[in-house]
Design a protein around this motif. Structure first.
Motif, PDB file in Angstrom:
ATOM      1  N   VAL A 315      55.301  40.940  33.693  1.00 58.78           N
ATOM      2  CA  VAL A 315      56.192  40.158  34.553  1.00 58.78           C
ATOM      3  C   VAL A 315      56.020  38.657  34.319  1.00 58.78           C
ATOM      4  N   THR A 316      54.808  38.231  33.970  1.00 59.27           N
ATOM      5  CA  THR A 316      54.579  36.811  33.729  1.00 59.27           C
ATOM      6  C   THR A 316      55.484  36.318  32.601  1.00 59.27           C
ATOM      7  N   GLY A 317      55.655  37.164  31.595  1.00 55.18           N
ATOM      8  CA  GLY A 317      56.547  36.810  30.497  1.00 55.18           C
ATOM      9  C   GLY A 317      58.002  36.756  30.938  1.00 55.18           C
ATOM     10  N   VAL A 391      46.582  32.940  35.754  1.00 52.51           N
ATOM     11  CA  VAL A 391      47.212  34.055  36.466  1.00 52.51           C
ATOM     12  C   VAL A 391      46.637  35.382  35.982  1.00 52.51           C
ATOM     13  N   GLY A 392      46.694  36.379  36.851  1.00 53.56           N
ATOM     14  CA  GLY A 392      46.425  37.745  36.422  1.00 53.56           C
ATOM     15  C   GLY A 392      45.233  38.385  37.080  1.00 53.56           C
ATOM     16  N   GLU A 393      44.263  37.593  37.467  1.00 54.57           N
ATOM     17  CA  GLU A 393      43.043  38.122  38.080  1.00 54.57           C
ATOM     18  C   GLU A 393      42.305  36.942  38.713  1.00 54.57           C
ATOM     19  N   PRO A 394      41.332  37.244  39.544  1.00 52.57           N
ATOM     20  CA  PRO A 394      40.568  36.137  40.115  1.00 52.57           C
ATOM     21  C   PRO A 394      39.852  35.371  39.005  1.00 52.57           C
ATOM     22  N   ILE A 395      39.797  34.055  39.128  1.00 52.34           N
ATOM     23  CA  ILE A 395      39.063  33.266  38.133  1.00 52.34           C
ATOM     24  C   ILE A 395      37.724  32.855  38.745  1.00 52.34           C
ATOM     25  N   VAL A 415      46.463  24.973  38.211  1.00 57.95           N
ATOM     26  CA  VAL A 415      47.130  25.798  39.217  1.00 57.95           C
ATOM     27  C   VAL A 415      46.731  27.261  39.018  1.00 57.95           C
ATOM     28  N   ASP A 416      46.008  27.781  40.004  1.00 53.19           N
ATOM     29  CA  ASP A 416      45.615  29.199  39.998  1.00 53.19           C
ATOM     30  C   ASP A 416      46.676  29.910  40.825  1.00 53.19           C
ATOM     31  N   THR A 417      47.482  30.742  40.160  1.00 49.90           N
ATOM     32  CA  THR A 417      48.682  31.293  40.790  1.00 49.90           C
ATOM     33  C   THR A 417      48.509  32.779  41.080  1.00 49.90           C
ATOM     34  N   TRP A 418      48.567  33.143  42.342  1.00 51.91           N
ATOM     35  CA  TRP A 418      48.505  34.569  42.702  1.00 51.91           C
ATOM     36  C   TRP A 418      49.915  35.104  42.902  1.00 51.91           C
ATOM     37  N   TRP A 419      50.195  36.197  42.255  1.00 54.62           N
ATOM     38  CA  TRP A 419      51.451  36.921  42.469  1.00 54.62           C
ATOM     39  C   TRP A 419      51.369  38.252  41.765  1.00 54.62           C
ATOM     40  N   GLN A 420      52.431  39.039  41.786  1.00 52.86           N
ATOM     41  CA  GLN A 420      52.435  40.392  41.240  1.00 52.86           C
ATOM     42  C   GLN A 420      53.781  40.708  40.601  1.00 52.86           C
ATOM     43  N   THR A 421      53.804  41.809  39.843  1.00 51.96           N
ATOM     44  CA  THR A 421      55.067  42.322  39.330  1.00 51.96           C
ATOM     45  C   THR A 421      56.058  42.462  40.495  1.00 51.96           C
ATOM     46  N   GLU A 422      55.562  42.951  41.604  1.00 50.83           N
ATOM     47  CA  GLU A 422      56.406  43.227  42.762  1.00 50.83           C
ATOM     48  C   GLU A 422      56.938  41.962  43.432  1.00 50.83           C
ATOM     49  N   GLY A 501      48.012  45.109  48.185  1.00 55.37           N
ATOM     50  CA  GLY A 501      46.908  45.870  47.592  1.00 55.37           C
ATOM     51  C   GLY A 501      45.717  45.027  47.179  1.00 55.37           C
ATOM     52  N   ASP A 502      45.672  43.775  47.621  1.00 52.91           N
ATOM     53  CA  ASP A 502      44.551  42.895  47.285  1.00 52.91           C
ATOM     54  C   ASP A 502      43.710  42.564  48.515  1.00 52.91           C
ATOM     55  N   GLY A 503      42.402  42.469  48.296  1.00 52.05           N
ATOM     56  CA  GLY A 503      41.512  41.949  49.325  1.00 52.05           C
ATOM     57  C   GLY A 503      41.495  40.432  49.228  1.00 52.05           C
ATOM     58  N   GLY A 516      40.565  40.675  44.662  1.00 51.05           N
ATOM     59  CA  GLY A 516      40.849  41.778  43.741  1.00 51.05           C
ATOM     60  C   GLY A 516      41.404  42.990  44.467  1.00 51.05           C
ATOM     61  N   ARG A 517      41.753  44.005  43.690  1.00 50.03           N
ATOM     62  CA  ARG A 517      42.436  45.171  44.230  1.00 50.03           C
ATOM     63  C   ARG A 517      41.536  45.953  45.173  1.00 50.03           C
ATOM     64  N   VAL A 518      42.170  46.497  46.198  1.00 53.61           N
ATOM     65  CA  VAL A 518      41.431  47.348  47.136  1.00 53.61           C
ATOM     66  C   VAL A 518      41.865  48.808  46.988  1.00 53.61           C
ATOM     67  N   LEU A 522      42.995  49.264  38.553  1.00 55.22           N
ATOM     68  CA  LEU A 522      42.015  48.389  37.909  1.00 55.22           C
ATOM     69  C   LEU A 522      42.742  47.197  37.310  1.00 55.22           C
ATOM     70  N   ASN A 523      41.993  46.142  37.119  1.00 53.65           N
ATOM     71  CA  ASN A 523      42.535  44.970  36.460  1.00 53.65           C
ATOM     72  C   ASN A 523      41.651  44.681  35.259  1.00 53.65           C
ATOM     73  N   VAL A 524      42.082  45.139  34.100  1.00 51.95           N
ATOM     74  CA  VAL A 524      41.298  44.997  32.879  1.00 51.95           C
ATOM     75  C   VAL A 524      41.957  43.912  32.034  1.00 51.95           C
ATOM     76  N   HIS A 527      45.365  43.097  32.936  1.00 48.21           N
ATOM     77  CA  HIS A 527      46.372  44.162  32.883  1.00 48.21           C
ATOM     78  C   HIS A 527      46.081  45.211  33.941  1.00 48.21           C
ATOM     79  N   ARG A 528      47.140  45.626  34.617  1.00 48.68           N
ATOM     80  CA  ARG A 528      46.988  46.643  35.662  1.00 48.68           C
ATOM     81  C   ARG A 528      46.913  48.028  35.055  1.00 48.68           C
ATOM     82  N   ILE A 529      45.897  48.759  35.432  1.00 52.25           N
ATOM     83  CA  ILE A 529      45.733  50.126  34.931  1.00 52.25           C
ATOM     84  C   ILE A 529      45.373  51.018  36.104  1.00 52.25           C
TER      85      ILE A 529
HETATM   86  C1  7RM Z   1      51.280  38.237  37.709  1.00 53.51           C
HETATM   87  C2  7RM Z   1      50.515  39.525  37.608  1.00 53.51           C
HETATM   88  C3  7RM Z   1      49.040  41.796  39.976  1.00 53.51           C
HETATM   89  C4  7RM Z   1      47.610  41.814  40.428  1.00 53.51           C
HETATM   90  C5  7RM Z   1      47.435  41.293  41.835  1.00 53.51           C
HETATM   91  C6  7RM Z   1      46.009  40.794  41.804  1.00 53.51           C
HETATM   92  C7  7RM Z   1      45.868  40.239  40.406  1.00 53.51           C
HETATM   93  C8  7RM Z   1      47.206  38.181  39.814  1.00 53.51           C
HETATM   94  C9  7RM Z   1      45.891  36.591  40.505  1.00 53.51           C
HETATM   95  C10 7RM Z   1      45.294  37.832  40.803  1.00 53.51           C
HETATM   96  C11 7RM Z   1      43.506  36.739  41.775  1.00 53.51           C
HETATM   97  C12 7RM Z   1      45.190  35.385  40.870  1.00 53.51           C
HETATM   98  N1  7RM Z   1      51.165  40.648  37.963  1.00 53.51           N
HETATM   99  N2  7RM Z   1      46.123  38.790  40.355  1.00 53.51           N
HETATM  100  N3  7RM Z   1      47.072  36.839  39.894  1.00 53.51           N
HETATM  101  N4  7RM Z   1      44.103  37.899  41.441  1.00 53.51           N
HETATM  102  N5  7RM Z   1      44.008  35.518  41.511  1.00 53.51           N
HETATM  103  N6  7RM Z   1      45.673  34.170  40.606  1.00 53.51           N
HETATM  104  O1  7RM Z   1      49.380  39.497  37.230  1.00 53.51           O
HETATM  105  O2  7RM Z   1      51.445  42.994  38.671  1.00 53.51           O
HETATM  106  O3  7RM Z   1      50.307  42.585  36.568  1.00 53.51           O
HETATM  107  O4  7RM Z   1      49.159  42.163  38.601  1.00 53.51           O
HETATM  108  O5  7RM Z   1      46.825  40.929  39.610  1.00 53.51           O
HETATM  109  O6  7RM Z   1      45.122  41.854  41.971  1.00 53.51           O
HETATM  110  O7  7RM Z   1      47.647  42.320  42.777  1.00 53.51           O
HETATM  111  S1  7RM Z   1      50.548  42.151  37.921  1.00 53.51           S
END
Ligand code: 7RM
Length: 649
Positions: A315-317, A391-395, A415-422, A501-503, A516-518, A522-524, A527-529
């Motif tokens: 989705v970031t792309g 973006v993508g996971e906690p830094i 800029v640390d950006t939190w968001w999701q595909t959704e 779905g995040d704590g 991170g996910r609750v 997984l976030n590898v 990438h969401r798996i």
């Molecule tokens: C954009 C993207 C979403 C999941 C989300 C989180 C984790 C994404 C951050 C983050 C901490 C961030 N879409 N996540 N960004 N956690 N800080 N800045 O990644 O659908 O593939 O993943 O990624 O757990 O729920 S995604």
């Protein structure tokens, strides 16, 4: 709470560094004070309507928002076209002959497109798709490497109102096939191959396997990555070369006037069951949020050279390589290959060569760069950079500080950006000219986004689950073909409130720290798996009786996949079999899902009622003392497993 989680929280609680927006940055920024927050706070819908006015509409909307939880409709009555917004509207101004896209292939081949050239190419391909019979509402699969045609194909689909479903080029034939079937896509756009670490990824071959016997797939369009590329089998009547298609006809194609709520795309993402979800995004609200966030979060101006290192398969792309930056008339950089090919300085060479001013990447990449050593970025002139994003996971704060110093030269805000595909667009983020940052915190919700932290009962708390309390324009409109799953996954934890779905934790300044996910996602490496997806892939192998998959902390990738497997009677464990199982997961899902560890055991730890205790498996995988084992049918099983894991790890 598991050990790694509580260690993270400990670190966060002691993190008290704060960085104010640099004066020079603030002075020129689109946003340099709290005005948007105040305005959005006063009237959220009016705020988003003002944002929507930045787009070019063929017809203005009648109604900003209708909200019948969990269904939102934004800008109803409005009509627009995304490719028109990304291309045509730049053609009567100074941006027409400005560079829209700078592309570099992994082997070093280069192409650039001005807005006028990109428009011409998109129109020609959109017209070609129409000639193949693709029309409004028809789904189109896209399975391409990171080449300009990936963006061109997406834009061409939006031009004719055909929802695209982009599948990341690293996914397997089976993953692609499942997505084509679920979306009932009539057309697949692929390439003969793409480059990765010097090797060729044979995408057409994988595509052939994916669509074999799918009678609803009428056409496969094949982009020739370069002349003399890998040989492909072209099936008569079904397969077409992209370059031949676009050469036919006059190349003209007027954009369709789409309703604001028409589907723009479907993008599959992993959830807690074995089957990925087709996330549905629509047109007007999505583009509104993506444009507003691109402009303010990345402070994009016309003279910026903006590089988001994601793949268009994620989705970031979609939002931050293609739609947001092009709608704003920016110059984007796209790179096909790996960051360590031919050497570990490749990214920094690209920054220097193209004068990149804004860089958006993932924490997992930053941690790899850190490990590779400060000398790689130090060799290049990166003084063009003015803003960094993640973006993508906690830094982790250490990676954040390294990024600031070694990439940003202590001059660029992060800029640390939190968001999701959704969510479609960025939700929690600093605005770099207005909000002070803290290493490891995504800071505060974007103006017009309403978030909080709730416990299981829906009570506000300092620490608990992240929750989004009101609808936002870019929100998913559903899961393709599965309304029930949409309701259950996102809207059943609390009444009318979205559950991502995040704590998360909120500090005394109101800053959010995403933990991170609750759930079982997984976030590898960003990438969401889904653990269930990997489990289904494993049990699909004839030697496997049962499988349990958990995440364990990994220094570089954030998390790694750990699998515990019991074999069918009469099968012997061997290192060859373990290799085969790993490869099997690669074939079933894709290389990103291959387990880092596979432990074979006669039995898996279960409760007396037969449930596998994944909590204990996480303890094993992370090398911790085992938690409470009293509910186990046979506590010896997990003790043996622990001894075995530690022996093998
Ligand atoms: C954009 C993207 C979403 C999941 C989300 C989180 C984790 C994404 C951050 C983050 C901490 C961030 N879409 N996540 N960004 N956690 N800080 N800045 O990644 O659908 O593939 O993943 O990624 O757990 O729920 S995604």
């Amino acid at each position: 709470m598991d050990g790694s989680r509580s260690r993270e929280i400990e670190v966060l609680l002691t993190e008290d560094r704060t960085f104010d927006p640099p004066q020079a940055f603030r002075a020129a920024a689109h946003v340099s004070d709290d005005t948007p927050y105040v305005e959005a706070g006063a009237d959220r819908e009016a705020f988003w309507a003002v944002q929507a006015e930045q787009l070019d509409w063929f017809r203005r909307w009648d109604n900003v928002l209708s909200w019948e939880p969990p269904f939102a409709r934004w800008f109803e009555g409005g009509q627009l076209n995304v490719s028109h917004n990304c291309l045509d509207r730049h053609l009567d101004g100074p941006r027409a002959d400005a560079t829209a896209l700078i592309w570099e292939g992994e082997p070093g081949d280069k192409r650039t497109y001005t807005y006028r050239e990109l428009h011409r190419e998109v129109c020609a391909f959109a017209a070609a798709l129409k000639r193949l019979g693709v029309g409004r509402g028809d789904r189109v699969g896209i399975y391409l490497p990171m080449i300009p045609e990936a963006a061109i194909a997406m834009l061409a689909c939006t031009r004719i109102g055909a929802p695209h479903s982009v599948v990341f080029g690293g996914f397997s034939a089976k993953s692609l096939r499942d997505r084509m079937i679920d979306a009932q896509a009539r057309v697949l756009i692929t390439a003969d191959g793409g480059y990765r670490r010097g090797g060729i990824v044979p995408l057409k071959q994988t595509s052939d396997e994916a669509v074999d016997g799918l009678e609803f797939v009428d056409h496969v369009v094949v982009v020739r990555r370069e002349e003399g590329g890998p040989p492909v089998d072209m099936r008569d009547g079904r397969d077409h070369w992209y370059h031949e298609l676009v050469a036919e006809g006059d190349g003209a194609c007027e954009p369709e006037a789409m309703e604001a709520e028409d589907i723009l795309y479907i993008l599959y993402t992993s959830g807690t069951t074995g089957k990925p979800k087709g996330i549905v995004h629509t047109t007007g609200g999505y583009l509104t949020q993506v444009v507003a966030t691109t402009k303010w979060v990345f402070d994009v101006k016309h003279d910026d050279v903006y590089w988001c290192t994601a793949d268009v398969g994620w989705v970031t792309g979609h939002s931050y390589i293609v739609y947001g930056p092009l709608a704003l008339g920016a110059t984007i950089v796209m790179y096909e290959g790996a960051p360590d090919y031919p050497d570990r300085g490749r990214f920094w060479k690209l920054v220097e060569d193209y004068g990149v001013t804004i860089l958006y990447t993932a924490p997992t990449a930053i941690r790899a760069f850190m490990k590779w050593g400060d000398e790689w970025p130090a060799r290049y002139d990166m003084s063009s950079l003015r803003l960094l994003g993640t973006v993508g996971e906690p830094i982790n704060p250490e990676a954040w500080m390294w990024y600031q110093e070694h990439i940003g030269g202590d001059r660029c805000p992060i800029v640390d950006t939190w968001w999701q595909t959704e969510t479609g667009g960025i939700m929690i983020t600093p605005l770099p000219g207005a909000v002070s940052t803290k290493p490891g915190s995504a800071t505060i919700p974007f103006p017009g986004v309403e978030a909080t932290i709730l416990d299981n009962d829906g009570q506000e708390a300092d620490s608990g689950y992240l929750a989004i309390t009101s609808p936002w324009p870019g929100m998913l409109r559903g899961i393709w073909g599965d309304e029930q799953r949409y309701r259950e996954t996102y809207w059943s934890k609390w009444d009318g409130v979205y559950f991502p779905g995040d704590g998360a934790r909120r500090d005394e300044d109101g800053y959010y720290w995403i933990l991170g996910r609750v759930d079982d996602v997984l976030n590898v490496a960003g990438h969401r798996i889904g653990t269930m997806e990997v489990e289904s892939a494993l049990v699909d192998h004839p030697a496997v009786a049962e499988a349990a998959v958990v995440g364990r902390a990994d220094e570089l990738k954030g998390q790694a996949v750990a699998a515990f497997v019991s074999l069918v009677e009469g099968t012997e464990s061997s290192s060859d079999l373990i290799q085969e199982l790993r490869q099997h997961v690669g074939n079933e899902i894709g290389a990103i899902a291959k387990p880092a560890d596979i432990v074979i055991s006669a039995e898996l730890p279960k409760t007396r009622s037969g449930k596998i205790m994944r909590r204990l498996l996480r303890d094993v995988a992370e090398g911790r003392a085992l938690g409470d084992t009293t509910t186990l049918a046979d506590p010896a099983v997990v003790e043996q497993l622990k001894a075995k894991y530690e022996g093998e790890a």
